[in-house]
Design a protein around this motif. Structure first.
Motif, short mmCIF file in Angstrom:
data_model
loop_
_atom_site.label_atom_id
_atom_site.label_comp_id
_atom_site.label_asym_id
_atom_site.label_seq_id
_atom_site.Cartn_x
_atom_site.Cartn_y
_atom_site.Cartn_z
N SER A 95 0.83 -1.20 0.00
CA SER A 95 0.00 0.00 0.00
C SER A 95 0.87 1.26 0.00
N GLY A 96 2.04 1.17 0.61
CA GLY A 96 2.98 2.30 0.57
C GLY A 96 3.42 2.61 -0.85
N ALA A 97 3.61 1.57 -1.65
CA ALA A 97 4.00 1.77 -3.05
C ALA A 97 2.91 2.53 -3.81
N VAL A 98 1.67 2.17 -3.57
CA VAL A 98 0.55 2.89 -4.21
C VAL A 98 0.56 4.35 -3.76
N PHE A 99 0.79 4.57 -2.48
CA PHE A 99 0.78 5.92 -1.94
C PHE A 99 1.90 6.77 -2.56
N ILE A 100 3.08 6.19 -2.71
CA ILE A 100 4.19 6.91 -3.35
C ILE A 100 3.82 7.33 -4.76
N LEU A 101 3.25 6.39 -5.51
CA LEU A 101 2.85 6.69 -6.88
C LEU A 101 1.72 7.71 -6.93
N ALA A 102 0.79 7.63 -6.00
CA ALA A 102 -0.31 8.60 -5.96
C ALA A 102 0.21 10.00 -5.66
N ILE A 103 1.18 10.11 -4.76
CA ILE A 103 1.79 11.41 -4.47
C ILE A 103 2.47 11.97 -5.72
N ALA A 104 3.20 11.12 -6.41
CA ALA A 104 3.86 11.57 -7.65
C ALA A 104 2.82 12.02 -8.67
N ALA A 105 1.71 11.29 -8.78
CA ALA A 105 0.66 11.66 -9.73
C ALA A 105 0.03 13.00 -9.36
N VAL A 106 -0.17 13.23 -8.07
CA VAL A 106 -0.72 14.51 -7.62
C VAL A 106 0.23 15.65 -7.98
N LEU A 107 1.51 15.45 -7.76
CA LEU A 107 2.50 16.48 -8.11
C LEU A 107 2.51 16.76 -9.60
N VAL A 108 2.47 15.71 -10.41
CA VAL A 108 2.40 15.89 -11.86
C VAL A 108 1.14 16.67 -12.23
N GLY A 109 0.02 16.31 -11.60
CA GLY A 109 -1.24 17.00 -11.86
C GLY A 109 -1.16 18.47 -11.50
N PHE A 110 -0.54 18.77 -10.37
CA PHE A 110 -0.39 20.17 -9.97
C PHE A 110 0.48 20.94 -10.96
N PHE A 111 1.56 20.32 -11.42
CA PHE A 111 2.42 21.00 -12.38
C PHE A 111 1.69 21.28 -13.69
N ILE A 112 0.99 20.28 -14.20
CA ILE A 112 0.33 20.44 -15.49
C ILE A 112 -0.96 21.25 -15.37
N LEU A 113 -1.88 20.79 -14.53
CA LEU A 113 -3.17 21.47 -14.42
C LEU A 113 -3.03 22.82 -13.72
N GLY A 114 -2.20 22.86 -12.68
CA GLY A 114 -1.99 24.12 -11.97
C GLY A 114 -1.37 25.18 -12.86
N GLY A 115 -0.39 24.77 -13.66
CA GLY A 115 0.24 25.71 -14.59
C GLY A 115 -0.75 26.24 -15.61
N LYS A 116 -1.57 25.35 -16.14
CA LYS A 116 -2.60 25.76 -17.10
C LYS A 116 -3.61 26.71 -16.45
N LEU A 117 -4.00 26.39 -15.22
CA LEU A 117 -4.97 27.22 -14.51
C LEU A 117 -4.41 28.60 -14.23
N LEU A 118 -3.16 28.67 -13.80
CA LEU A 118 -2.53 29.98 -13.57
C LEU A 118 -2.46 30.80 -14.85
N THR A 119 -2.11 30.16 -15.95
CA THR A 119 -2.06 30.86 -17.23
C THR A 119 -3.44 31.37 -17.61
N LEU A 120 -4.46 30.55 -17.42
CA LEU A 120 -5.83 30.95 -17.73
C LEU A 120 -6.25 32.15 -16.88
N LEU A 121 -5.92 32.12 -15.60
CA LEU A 121 -6.27 33.23 -14.71
C LEU A 121 -5.55 34.51 -15.10
N GLN A 122 -4.31 34.41 -15.55
CA GLN A 122 -3.56 35.59 -15.97
C GLN A 122 -4.13 36.16 -17.26
N ILE A 123 -4.52 35.29 -18.18
CA ILE A 123 -5.09 35.74 -19.45
C ILE A 123 -6.42 36.46 -19.22
#
Length: 134
Positions: A95-123
């Protein structure tokens, strides 16, 4: 020669496993719900093909990890139905392995979706959201 009938049967067994994963495993249901939210956000934010590839890979990895974790837990329960410290350690690691991967996925999501959202808000000119009416 490839036995097409065996291949189709294998796909059927895999499909049954996927259905069982999302039907009976609570954590898999949570991952499915989050994946739906992320996919809808990705559609709204108009992700590029490369961004989609990364996001969908993360979703697939988390689901696969959850499936492996579930299989390991079920095997442990079958082999040792009682409480055993080694079985607990195996389940915790899995279960720890799943948790590690889920944390990595959340970080990837923040980088991609968060970056897009910030750009949208600035535009749209929303760079500051007031916390009070003052």
């Amino acid at each position: 020669m490839i036995n097409v009938r065996k291949v189709w049967r294998s796909f059927g067994f895999a499909g049954q496993g996927i259905i069982a994963l999302f039907r009976y495993e609570n954590n898999a249901k949570v991952h499915l719900l989050i994946a739906i939210v992320v996919i809808l956000a990705g559609i709204w934010l108009e992700l590029s093909p490369t961004e989609w590839a990364v996001i969908l890979t993360q979703i697939g990895l988390v689901w696969a990890a959850e499936a492996f974790n579930t299989a390991i837990e079920k095997l442990c329960d079958f082999v040792s139905p009682g409480i055993h410290p080694q079985i607990k350690a195996i389940k915790d690691l899995s279960s720890g392995a799943v948790f590690i991967l889920a944390i990595a996925a959340v970080l990837v999501g923040f980088f991609i979706l968060g970056g897009k959202l910030l750009t949208l808000l600035q535009i749209t000119g929303i760079t500051h959201i007031p916390l009070t009416n003052a």
